[in-house]
Design an enzyme around this catalytic site. Structure first.
Site, PDB file in Angstrom:
ATOM      1  N   GLY A 220       1.129  -1.142  -0.026  1.00  0.00           N
ATOM      2  CA  GLY A 220      -0.044   0.328  -0.313  1.00  0.00           C
ATOM      3  C   GLY A 220       0.841   0.843  -0.258  1.00  0.00           C
ATOM      4  O   GLY A 220       1.985   1.323  -0.737  1.00  0.00           O
ATOM      5  N   ASP A 240       7.805  -4.162   8.613  1.00  0.00           N
ATOM      6  CA  ASP A 240       6.681  -4.170   8.876  1.00  0.00           C
ATOM      7  C   ASP A 240       6.488  -5.840  10.159  1.00  0.00           C
ATOM      8  O   ASP A 240       7.191  -5.912  10.528  1.00  0.00           O
ATOM      9  CB  ASP A 240       5.926  -4.940   7.900  1.00  0.00           C
ATOM     10  CG  ASP A 240       4.197  -4.114   7.483  1.00  0.00           C
ATOM     11  OD1 ASP A 240       3.677  -5.200   8.463  1.00  0.00           O
ATOM     12  OD2 ASP A 240       4.219  -4.034   6.344  1.00  0.00           O
ATOM     13  N   ASP A 263       6.690  -5.917  14.682  1.00  0.00           N
ATOM     14  CA  ASP A 263       5.457  -4.956  15.526  1.00  0.00           C
ATOM     15  C   ASP A 263       5.472  -4.121  15.569  1.00  0.00           C
ATOM     16  O   ASP A 263       6.315  -3.772  17.506  1.00  0.00           O
ATOM     17  CB  ASP A 263       4.928  -5.554  16.126  1.00  0.00           C
ATOM     18  CG  ASP A 263       3.339  -5.123  16.726  1.00  0.00           C
ATOM     19  OD1 ASP A 263       2.767  -4.518  16.628  1.00  0.00           O
ATOM     20  OD2 ASP A 263       2.492  -5.825  16.657  1.00  0.00           O
ATOM     21  N   ALA A 291       2.546   3.288   9.583  1.00  0.00           N
ATOM     22  CA  ALA A 291       2.189   1.922   9.522  1.00  0.00           C
ATOM     23  C   ALA A 291       0.620   2.496  10.504  1.00  0.00           C
ATOM     24  O   ALA A 291       0.312   3.476  11.440  1.00  0.00           O
ATOM     25  CB  ALA A 291       2.672   1.354  10.689  1.00  0.00           C
ATOM     26  N   LYS A 297     -16.627   0.279  13.973  1.00  0.00           N
ATOM     27  CA  LYS A 297     -17.717   0.299  14.641  1.00  0.00           C
ATOM     28  C   LYS A 297     -18.350   1.695  15.375  1.00  0.00           C
ATOM     29  O   LYS A 297     -17.814   2.374  16.076  1.00  0.00           O
ATOM     30  CB  LYS A 297     -17.337  -0.298  16.162  1.00  0.00           C
ATOM     31  CG  LYS A 297     -17.530  -2.240  15.292  1.00  0.00           C
ATOM     32  CD  LYS A 297     -19.279  -2.872  15.688  1.00  0.00           C
ATOM     33  CE  LYS A 297     -18.944  -4.359  15.112  1.00  0.00           C
ATOM     34  NZ  LYS A 297     -19.395  -4.598  13.823  1.00  0.00           N
ATOM     35  N   TYR A 355     -10.777   5.594  14.909  1.00  0.00           N
ATOM     36  CA  TYR A 355      -9.343   6.011  14.170  1.00  0.00           C
ATOM     37  C   TYR A 355      -8.742   7.950  13.872  1.00  0.00           C
ATOM     38  O   TYR A 355      -8.212   8.017  14.102  1.00  0.00           O
ATOM     39  CB  TYR A 355     -10.031   5.299  12.929  1.00  0.00           C
ATOM     40  CG  TYR A 355      -8.965   5.813  11.287  1.00  0.00           C
ATOM     41  CD1 TYR A 355      -7.476   4.573  11.491  1.00  0.00           C
ATOM     42  CD2 TYR A 355      -9.335   6.751  10.798  1.00  0.00           C
ATOM     43  CE1 TYR A 355      -6.976   4.951  10.496  1.00  0.00           C
ATOM     44  CE2 TYR A 355      -8.610   6.687   9.279  1.00  0.00           C
ATOM     45  CZ  TYR A 355      -7.404   6.022   9.213  1.00  0.00           C
ATOM     46  OH  TYR A 355      -6.781   5.640   8.346  1.00  0.00           O
ATOM     47  N   THR A 390      -5.829   2.090  -2.851  1.00  0.00           N
ATOM     48  CA  THR A 390      -4.995   0.668  -2.031  1.00  0.00           C
ATOM     49  C   THR A 390      -5.754  -0.211  -1.924  1.00  0.00           C
ATOM     50  O   THR A 390      -7.343  -0.604  -1.872  1.00  0.00           O
ATOM     51  CB  THR A 390      -4.683   1.224  -0.742  1.00  0.00           C
ATOM     52  OG1 THR A 390      -6.102   1.565   0.162  1.00  0.00           O
ATOM     53  CG2 THR A 390      -3.791   2.921  -0.586  1.00  0.00           C
TER      54      THR A 390
HETATM   55  P1  NAI Z   1      -2.383  -0.826   4.559  1.00  0.00           P
HETATM   56  O1  NAI Z   1      -3.632  -1.668   5.215  1.00  0.00           O
HETATM   57  O2  NAI Z   1      -2.502  -1.357   2.789  1.00  0.00           O
HETATM   58  O3  NAI Z   1      -0.975  -1.006   5.056  1.00  0.00           O
HETATM   59  C1  NAI Z   1      -0.366  -0.649   6.639  1.00  0.00           C
HETATM   60  C2  NAI Z   1       0.754  -1.603   6.614  1.00  0.00           C
HETATM   61  O4  NAI Z   1       1.037  -1.239   8.108  1.00  0.00           O
HETATM   62  C3  NAI Z   1       0.756  -3.432   6.465  1.00  0.00           C
HETATM   63  O5  NAI Z   1       1.258  -3.772   5.780  1.00  0.00           O
HETATM   64  C4  NAI Z   1       0.151  -3.590   7.773  1.00  0.00           C
HETATM   65  O6  NAI Z   1       1.455  -4.928   7.880  1.00  0.00           O
HETATM   66  C5  NAI Z   1       1.528  -2.799   8.726  1.00  0.00           C
HETATM   67  N1  NAI Z   1       1.232  -2.814   9.619  1.00  0.00           N
HETATM   68  C6  NAI Z   1      -0.508  -2.646  10.500  1.00  0.00           C
HETATM   69  N2  NAI Z   1      -0.004  -3.132  12.349  1.00  0.00           N
HETATM   70  C7  NAI Z   1       1.485  -2.711  12.200  1.00  0.00           C
HETATM   71  C8  NAI Z   1       2.207  -3.143  12.963  1.00  0.00           C
HETATM   72  N3  NAI Z   1       2.145  -3.840  14.246  1.00  0.00           N
HETATM   73  N4  NAI Z   1       3.596  -3.138  13.476  1.00  0.00           N
HETATM   74  C9  NAI Z   1       4.029  -2.633  11.466  1.00  0.00           C
HETATM   75  N5  NAI Z   1       3.688  -2.173  10.269  1.00  0.00           N
HETATM   76  C10 NAI Z   1       2.359  -2.826  10.905  1.00  0.00           C
HETATM   77  O7  NAI Z   1      -2.954   0.348   4.422  1.00  0.00           O
HETATM   78  P2  NAI Z   1      -2.751   1.913   3.803  1.00  0.00           P
HETATM   79  O8  NAI Z   1      -4.015   1.938   2.743  1.00  0.00           O
HETATM   80  O9  NAI Z   1      -1.391   1.632   3.037  1.00  0.00           O
HETATM   81  O10 NAI Z   1      -2.449   3.445   4.888  1.00  0.00           O
HETATM   82  C11 NAI Z   1      -1.406   3.312   5.196  1.00  0.00           C
HETATM   83  C12 NAI Z   1      -1.174   4.801   6.539  1.00  0.00           C
HETATM   84  O11 NAI Z   1      -1.934   5.820   5.384  1.00  0.00           O
HETATM   85  C13 NAI Z   1      -2.538   4.190   7.136  1.00  0.00           C
HETATM   86  O12 NAI Z   1      -1.585   5.064   8.650  1.00  0.00           O
HETATM   87  C14 NAI Z   1      -3.226   4.312   7.450  1.00  0.00           C
HETATM   88  O13 NAI Z   1      -4.132   5.437   8.270  1.00  0.00           O
HETATM   89  C15 NAI Z   1      -3.018   6.400   6.299  1.00  0.00           C
HETATM   90  N6  NAI Z   1      -4.428   6.469   5.161  1.00  0.00           N
HETATM   91  C16 NAI Z   1      -4.863   5.546   4.282  1.00  0.00           C
HETATM   92  C17 NAI Z   1      -5.583   6.332   3.110  1.00  0.00           C
HETATM   93  C18 NAI Z   1      -6.382   5.216   2.018  1.00  0.00           C
HETATM   94  O14 NAI Z   1      -7.084   6.399   1.778  1.00  0.00           O
HETATM   95  N7  NAI Z   1      -5.976   4.398   2.003  1.00  0.00           N
HETATM   96  C19 NAI Z   1      -6.899   7.690   3.761  1.00  0.00           C
HETATM   97  C20 NAI Z   1      -6.489   8.015   5.041  1.00  0.00           C
HETATM   98  C21 NAI Z   1      -4.655   7.933   5.661  1.00  0.00           C
END
Ligand code: NAI
Length: 449
Positions: A220, A240, A263, A291, A297, A355, A390
């Site tokens: 992502g 990750d 983590d 991350a 909810k 969130y 994503t």
């Molecule tokens: P995603 O779910 O595709 O990727 C997130 C990554 O963070 C995953 O690879 C996951 O394994 C890793 N991760 C989760 N918990 C973890 C932990 N405890 N330790 C290490 N790694 C961990 O999410 P995406 O869409 O790429 O989002 C990335 C960031 O962007 C997040 O902070 C999300 O809240 C933020 N975001 C995303 C939006 C979207 O439209 N996709 C919109 C606004 C914000």
């Protein structure tokens, strides 16, 4: 660079689809111009408006960048950008001359053109007329961004603390807004609060020699950030969870960085990152807290596990890691911290109290961490993405997704690269005077401020 857009945008971009959308009055998003190191900064001449030393200084910088600069509009000449320098504004009545000139030039803007204002933030210590004039720019930029079509954007730079319009940090923001790096940033402001680095920037490899860590880098937005920082010259440590180990290794190998399975909610996560960075590279320069998780909810149905896990991953871990980094001599030379927030933390979102608490928390943290970073010549900023294409957003049911994706001035979702480009901008040495900002990368989402 031409990238594949969503299917609807592809369909209405040419031929029959274009005609049909026009006839039916359907949204007509265009394929956005995105950054490529080989592509020109702008497609067409740049018109610099405004009088005084500020406008002259900005015009000179643009000439140094080999741009085709105009100080007066030539009727019917297609423009790549309009830069409006209003750093000497003292009364709202002074707005009309320049803004009506901008208005007359808008018809000649090329696709994906840029309008950028450079002005001063209104302060409570300003005379009322000065504050009114300065704040007026806010309304102008946000409204103009909603009027522009065909991938064109309007954004503004605010010169705090009496900064000159051609101060290095303001110029780095100008370059970001003009380039394809800011494709999905619309109706937003960046504040430059000090001049920043006077070194001649390397615009192609701005992060050359830097050591960066990116959390959540296996997929992502995080994977895009890791690739973008590497493209700009940084050596990247990709972090990750162990469960994402294979994807993480693939990203790290692709960009010739290293993978660290971790983590981030572990109490020693910050120290593990520092140890890894120091052992391999001798220090750490750039931290990207990307991350994040959602556990949506309605509050009435929320349970402990959902609430606590979101707070733990999205904000508590960042606070703890920052404390470790800030206490370390290995994170001391012009350090950068950039956090990924969300427009949900600004506008709120049904089902996301947990969130939104975490993401609004990130913005609060960034603003109050800025003075701590400033002590060591560093900066801390946040990027707040809107709807980004994503895996996370692909799971939203079709109709809801289609609405969420179109509800912004650019009528399409952003790409992970758009978030990554904003982060790479904040990491640049030239942006050393840009701190405590929250930059929305949301195509001017219609929700929120
Ligand atoms: P995603 O779910 O595709 O990727 C997130 C990554 O963070 C995953 O690879 C996951 O394994 C890793 N991760 C989760 N918990 C973890 C932990 N405890 N330790 C290490 N790694 C961990 O999410 P995406 O869409 O790429 O989002 C990335 C960031 O962007 C997040 O902070 C999300 O809240 C933020 N975001 C995303 C939006 C979207 O439209 N996709 C919109 C606004 C914000």
């Amino acid at each position: 660079m031409r990238e594949k857009a969503d299917k609807y945008t592809e369909f209405v971009s040419r031929g029959f689809g274009k005609d049909l959308a026009k006839r039916l009055g359907l949204p007509q998003p265009v394929i956005l111009r995105r950054y490529s190191p080989k592509a020109p900064l702008l497609e067409g001449p740049v018109l610099v408006l405004g009088q005084g030393a500020g406008a002259d200084g900005v015009a000179k910088v643009l000439l140094d960048w080999h741009q085709d600069v105009r100080r007066h509009a030539t009727p019917k000449e297609k423009l790549g950008a309009i830069v409006v320098v209003l750093d000497e504004l003292e009364h709202p009545e002074q707005l009309s001359a320049t803004m009506l000139t901008v208005g007359a030039a808008l018809r000649d803007l090329n696709k994906n053109a840029r309008v950028v204002t450079i002005s001063r933030p209104a302060a409570t210590s300003d005379a009322p007329a000065v504050a009114a004039a300065r704040n007026g720019i806010d309304g102008i930029v946000r409204s103009l961004a909603k009027e522009l079509r065909a991938g064109a954007t309007a954004n503004g730079i605010l010169l705090a603390n009496g900064l000159a319009a051609n101060a290095a940090s303001a110029i780095s923001a100008l370059r970001f807004f003009l380039s394809g790096r800011s494709a999905f940033v619309d109706g937003q402001f960046l504040t430059a609060s000090s001049a920043g680095s006077q070194d001649q920037p390397d615009w192609e490899k701005p992060l050359k020699g830097s050591i960066a860590v990116v959390t959540g880098a296996a997929r992502g937005i995080g994977a895009a950030i890791a690739r973008t920082l590497a493209r700009d010259g940084a050596t990247v440590i990709a972090v990750d969870v162990p469960a994402a180990g294979d994807h993480l290794a693939a990203v790290a190998n692709e960009i010739r960085g290293t993978a660290l399975q971790l983590d981030i909610t572990n109490p020693d996560a910050g120290q593990r990152i520092l140890d890894h960075a120091v052992q391999r590279y001798g220090r750490l320069d750039i931290v990207v807290h990307n991350a994040g998780i959602t556990r949506d909810k309605l509050l009435a149905n929320m349970d402990n596990a959902k609430w606590d896990s979101v707070i733990a991953v999205n904000i508590a871990s960042q606070l703890r890691m920052n404390e470790t980094f800030l206490a370390s001599p290995d994170f001391a030379t012009n350090p950068r911290i950039i956090s990924v927030a969300s427009t949900s933390g600004i506008a709120g979102n049904r089902g996301q109290t947990n969130y939104a608490a975490s993401k609004a928390g990130v913005m609060g943290m960034v603003r109050s961490t800025a003075p701590l970073l400033a002590e060591r010549g560093g900066t801390v900023n946040a990027v707040a993405p809107g709807f980004i294409e994503t895996d996370m957003t692909a799971k939203i049911p079709f109709a809801t997704r289609e609405v969420a994706r179109r509800l912004n001035s650019l009528q399409q979702g952003g790409r992970p690269i758009d978030v990554a480009e904003a982060i790479a901008f904040f990491a640049q040495p030239a942006a050393a005077g840009v701190t405590a900002n929250v930059l929305r990368v949301c195509g001017q989402n219609l929700v929120g401020q």
